[in-house]
Design a protein around this motif. Structure first.
Motif, PDB file in Angstrom:
ATOM      1  N   ALA A  34      10.624   3.565  17.415  1.00  0.00           N
ATOM      2  CA  ALA A  34      10.314   3.216  15.971  1.00  0.00           C
ATOM      3  C   ALA A  34       9.991   4.514  15.243  1.00  0.00           C
ATOM      4  CB  ALA A  34       9.355   2.084  15.755  1.00  0.00           C
ATOM      5  N   GLY A  35       9.471   5.333  15.955  1.00  0.00           N
ATOM      6  CA  GLY A  35       9.252   6.740  15.380  1.00  0.00           C
ATOM      7  C   GLY A  35       7.760   7.171  15.560  1.00  0.00           C
ATOM      8  N   LEU A  36       7.170   6.410  16.382  1.00  0.00           N
ATOM      9  CA  LEU A  36       5.644   6.866  16.735  1.00  0.00           C
ATOM     10  C   LEU A  36       5.771   8.091  17.514  1.00  0.00           C
ATOM     11  CD1 LEU A  36       2.731   6.086  16.543  1.00  0.00           C
ATOM     12  CD2 LEU A  36       3.103   4.903  18.656  1.00  0.00           C
ATOM     13  N   ASP A  77       0.965  -1.354  -0.123  1.00  0.00           N
ATOM     14  CA  ASP A  77      -0.052   0.004  -0.128  1.00  0.00           C
ATOM     15  C   ASP A  77       0.982   1.233   0.051  1.00  0.00           C
ATOM     16  OD1 ASP A  77      -2.493  -1.051  -0.360  1.00  0.00           O
ATOM     17  OD2 ASP A  77      -3.174  -0.525   1.780  1.00  0.00           O
ATOM     18  N   ILE A  78       1.709   1.286   0.781  1.00  0.00           N
ATOM     19  CA  ILE A  78       2.813   2.354   0.923  1.00  0.00           C
ATOM     20  C   ILE A  78       3.414   2.583  -0.715  1.00  0.00           C
ATOM     21  CG2 ILE A  78       4.796   3.279   1.955  1.00  0.00           C
ATOM     22  CD1 ILE A  78       4.109   1.588   4.431  1.00  0.00           C
ATOM     23  N   ARG A  79       3.765   1.525  -1.154  1.00  0.00           N
ATOM     24  CA  ARG A  79       4.463   1.605  -2.445  1.00  0.00           C
ATOM     25  C   ARG A  79       3.200   2.137  -3.481  1.00  0.00           C
ATOM     26  NH1 ARG A  79       4.913  -0.928  -7.402  1.00  0.00           N
ATOM     27  NH2 ARG A  79       3.037  -2.286  -6.888  1.00  0.00           N
ATOM     28  N   SER A 123       7.921  -4.352  16.402  1.00  0.00           N
ATOM     29  CA  SER A 123       8.873  -4.562  15.349  1.00  0.00           C
ATOM     30  C   SER A 123       7.841  -4.378  14.251  1.00  0.00           C
ATOM     31  CB  SER A 123       9.246  -5.982  15.372  1.00  0.00           C
ATOM     32  OG  SER A 123       8.367  -6.916  15.565  1.00  0.00           O
ATOM     33  N   PHE A 124       6.530  -4.932  14.048  1.00  0.00           N
ATOM     34  CA  PHE A 124       5.663  -4.642  12.832  1.00  0.00           C
ATOM     35  C   PHE A 124       5.561  -2.913  12.624  1.00  0.00           C
ATOM     36  CE2 PHE A 124       1.794  -4.091  10.616  1.00  0.00           C
ATOM     37  CZ  PHE A 124       1.569  -5.397   9.824  1.00  0.00           C
ATOM     38  N   LEU A 125       5.189  -2.358  13.558  1.00  0.00           N
ATOM     39  CA  LEU A 125       5.018  -0.620  13.754  1.00  0.00           C
ATOM     40  C   LEU A 125       6.325  -0.182  13.229  1.00  0.00           C
ATOM     41  CD1 LEU A 125       2.633   1.153  14.240  1.00  0.00           C
ATOM     42  CD2 LEU A 125       4.104   1.835  16.109  1.00  0.00           C
ATOM     43  N   SER A 126       7.558  -0.702  13.390  1.00  0.00           N
ATOM     44  CA  SER A 126       9.036  -0.118  13.138  1.00  0.00           C
ATOM     45  C   SER A 126       9.051  -0.560  11.497  1.00  0.00           C
ATOM     46  CB  SER A 126       9.831  -0.746  13.906  1.00  0.00           C
ATOM     47  OG  SER A 126      11.332  -0.260  13.556  1.00  0.00           O
ATOM     48  N   HIS A 127       8.743  -1.697  11.217  1.00  0.00           N
ATOM     49  CA  HIS A 127       8.664  -1.756   9.667  1.00  0.00           C
ATOM     50  C   HIS A 127       7.905  -0.884   8.832  1.00  0.00           C
ATOM     51  CE1 HIS A 127       9.599  -5.384   6.896  1.00  0.00           C
ATOM     52  NE2 HIS A 127       9.462  -4.269   6.177  1.00  0.00           N
ATOM     53  N   ALA A 128       6.743  -0.884   9.445  1.00  0.00           N
ATOM     54  CA  ALA A 128       5.797   0.080   8.637  1.00  0.00           C
ATOM     55  C   ALA A 128       6.291   1.515   8.389  1.00  0.00           C
ATOM     56  CB  ALA A 128       4.502   0.048   9.125  1.00  0.00           C
ATOM     57  N   LYS A 140       9.161   2.543   8.955  1.00  0.00           N
ATOM     58  CA  LYS A 140      10.593   2.873   8.309  1.00  0.00           C
ATOM     59  C   LYS A 140      10.068   2.947   6.418  1.00  0.00           C
ATOM     60  CE  LYS A 140      13.818   0.823  11.242  1.00  0.00           C
ATOM     61  NZ  LYS A 140      14.782  -0.496  11.672  1.00  0.00           N
ATOM     62  N   ALA A 141       9.201   1.888   6.062  1.00  0.00           N
ATOM     63  CA  ALA A 141       8.735   2.193   4.954  1.00  0.00           C
ATOM     64  C   ALA A 141       8.112   3.434   4.565  1.00  0.00           C
ATOM     65  CB  ALA A 141       7.674   0.881   4.534  1.00  0.00           C
ATOM     66  N   VAL A 142       7.390   3.882   5.304  1.00  0.00           N
ATOM     67  CA  VAL A 142       6.528   5.339   4.967  1.00  0.00           C
ATOM     68  C   VAL A 142       7.713   6.448   5.009  1.00  0.00           C
ATOM     69  CG1 VAL A 142       5.073   6.928   5.849  1.00  0.00           C
ATOM     70  CG2 VAL A 142       4.584   4.346   6.286  1.00  0.00           C
ATOM     71  N   LYS A 143       8.610   6.185   6.068  1.00  0.00           N
ATOM     72  CA  LYS A 143       9.785   7.376   5.822  1.00  0.00           C
ATOM     73  C   LYS A 143      10.494   7.304   4.640  1.00  0.00           C
ATOM     74  CE  LYS A 143      10.355   8.245  10.757  1.00  0.00           C
ATOM     75  NZ  LYS A 143      11.364   8.210  11.919  1.00  0.00           N
ATOM     76  N   THR A 144      10.797   6.207   4.171  1.00  0.00           N
ATOM     77  CA  THR A 144      11.584   6.015   3.051  1.00  0.00           C
ATOM     78  C   THR A 144      10.828   6.505   1.717  1.00  0.00           C
ATOM     79  OG1 THR A 144      12.769   3.948   3.757  1.00  0.00           O
ATOM     80  CG2 THR A 144      12.632   4.302   1.428  1.00  0.00           C
ATOM     81  N   ALA A 145       9.353   6.116   1.724  1.00  0.00           N
ATOM     82  CA  ALA A 145       8.632   6.669   0.641  1.00  0.00           C
ATOM     83  C   ALA A 145       8.282   8.230   0.559  1.00  0.00           C
ATOM     84  CB  ALA A 145       7.350   5.701   0.405  1.00  0.00           C
TER      85      ALA A 145
END
Length: 432
Positions: A213-215, A63-65, A170-175, A177-182
């Motif tokens: 994680a960034g929250l 979805d982020i992609r 860990s799930f939230l951290s992965h999500a 990081k993906a949002v920040k990259t995009a």
């Protein structure tokens, strides 16, 4: 940024229809769908067959992609040139038609259906409410969602649905990081959470892992500090657990934003509800207190209790007196916001510094005579509706048209019963 984008690769992504008012213009992604508790007697959301589910991290990252590709494609087609403005909304239909036409020509049908019509026979108020709940947005809805986010600064992201603290850090951290990259412009990430989850399921270290994680912020629906009220509406949590969950969240370094619901105790528990809620807020000292006055929706447990005679709604003046108690008796440094369309009074300020000014505003309303209170309510509700929807709907205009004089609303030409009818009509269409 992508290079050349194949228009056939553009697809919709799931957005969060239900989110805090402060996240109305945030970019949103669904980590879970709907609410696993879904028992609160006051809540109309998820009551028409929606089921709770956790999404896989692969689904979320996809979805982020998709959102990033749409964002880049919009920019390539001239959105935001030189800056994003309201005028870009005029480009949305044309871009959506271009994408749809290319997909149809290639034999591709969007996997996300347009919003389905409400079930036949559904109460008109719930039909109106559900028309704004879009669990399967199409390309035009996703383009508009991204555009609203860009126009409003492109710096915030909400991760839903109802309780993202139920997920592993860990799930939230992965999500994130993906949002920040995009979307590297995002500076704030927020979620809804249940205090019961923070109190029972998460240690301070786990909550700290969410922060690392960034929250940045958790929005908690406290609703009340009165255990009798919490039990009656089946909130599934006690006042003490509210306190434990919020204090652990603050200790972990997360901003704590809480919602309380004036009117939730009905007329019978009104005073107790207000006093206990003020005591609860004093113990928590959240960063933000957000008022969201009760509105009873069809099909909810509270409506059933009203029909049984076991719950009587508090009147508008009684609700305002509850708010006065909350303002007067909350002994904490916090920010008070009335940012829900269900509220009669738009009161904002810092406690304790702004308490005298807020109380004066409340007392000015309470000093009005009954007729003046009705006219005040009508004007307030109309402003809320116009602010929420960008104007007045056709049915509301038709209802108030007989009382317009010289292009202005003249409520003095309506009797009390007519004013009450108009107020109820408008309130029935406001989203809390």
């Amino acid at each position: 940024m992508f290079g050349a984008i194949d228009i056939l690769d553009l697809k919709p992504f799931e957005i969060c229809s239900i989110r805090p008012p402060t996240e109305n213009f945030s970019l949103t992604f669904r980590l879970t769908r709907n609410c696993y508790w879904n028992k609160c007697a006051f809540c109309p959301v998820y009551k028409l067959g929606a089921r709770y589910s956790k999404r896989s991290i692969e689904e979320v990252v996809e979805d982020i992609r998709r959102a990033q590709m749409l964002d880049d494609f919009m920019f390539q087609r001239g959105f935001g040139n030189p800056v994003y403005t309201e005028s870009d909304y005029g480009r949305v239909p044309g871009l959506a038609d271009e994408i749809t036409a290319a997909h149809w020509a290639a034999g591709i049908v969007d996997e996300n259906r347009p919003v389905e019509a409400p079930p036949e026979g559904l109460d008109t108020r719930m039909a109106w409410f559900m028309s704004w709940f879009n669990s399967r947005p199409d390309i035009p809805a996703c383009i508009s969602h991204i555009l609203a986010w860009r126009i409003n600064g492109g710096a915030t992201c909400f991760l839903g649905d109802a309780d993202s603290l139920n997920l592993k850090p860990s799930f939230l951290s992965h999500a994130i990081k993906a949002v920040k990259t995009a979307f590297p412009s995002i500076r704030r990430f927020t979620v809804y959470g249940r205090t019961s989850t923070a109190a029972r399921m998460r240690s301070v270290n786990e909550l700290r892992a969410f922060a690392e994680a960034g929250l940045n912020r958790v929005h908690f629906g406290l609703e009340s500090g009165c255990d009798r009220v919490l039990a009656f509406v089946d909130k599934g949590v006690s006042a003490d657990e509210h306190v434990e969950g919020c204090l652990k969240t603050k200790e972990a370094g997360l901003s704590c934003s809480v919602y309380v619901m004036p009117g939730l105790g009905g007329s019978g528990l009104s005073a107790e509800h207000a006093r206990d809620t003020a005591a609860l807020l004093t113990r928590i000292a959240p960063d933000f207190i957000r008022l969201r006055s009760l509105e009873v929706f069809p099909g909810t447990g509270l409506e059933a209790e009203i029909k049984k005679g076991s719950f009587t709604e508090a009147g508008e003046e009684q609700v305002v007196r509850e708010i006065r108690t909350i303002v007067a008796e909350t002994d904490a440094e916090t920010e008070l916001l009335s940012d829900s369309a269900s509220n009669l009074l738009g009161i904002f300020g810092r406690l304790p510094d702004d308490r005298p000014a807020i109380l004066r505003e409340i007392d000015d309303y309470l000093a009005l005579d009954p007729r003046e209170k009705l006219e005040f309510s009508l004007h307030s509700r109309l402003r809320s509706f116009a602010g929420q929807y960008g104007g007045i709907s056709g049915d509301i205009f038709t209802a108030i048209e007989p009382f317009i004089r010289g292009g202005k609303l003249a409520p003095g030409s309506a009797d009390d019963r007519e004013l009450e009818r108009l107020i109820l009509l408008i309130r029935s269409k406001l989203m809390p």
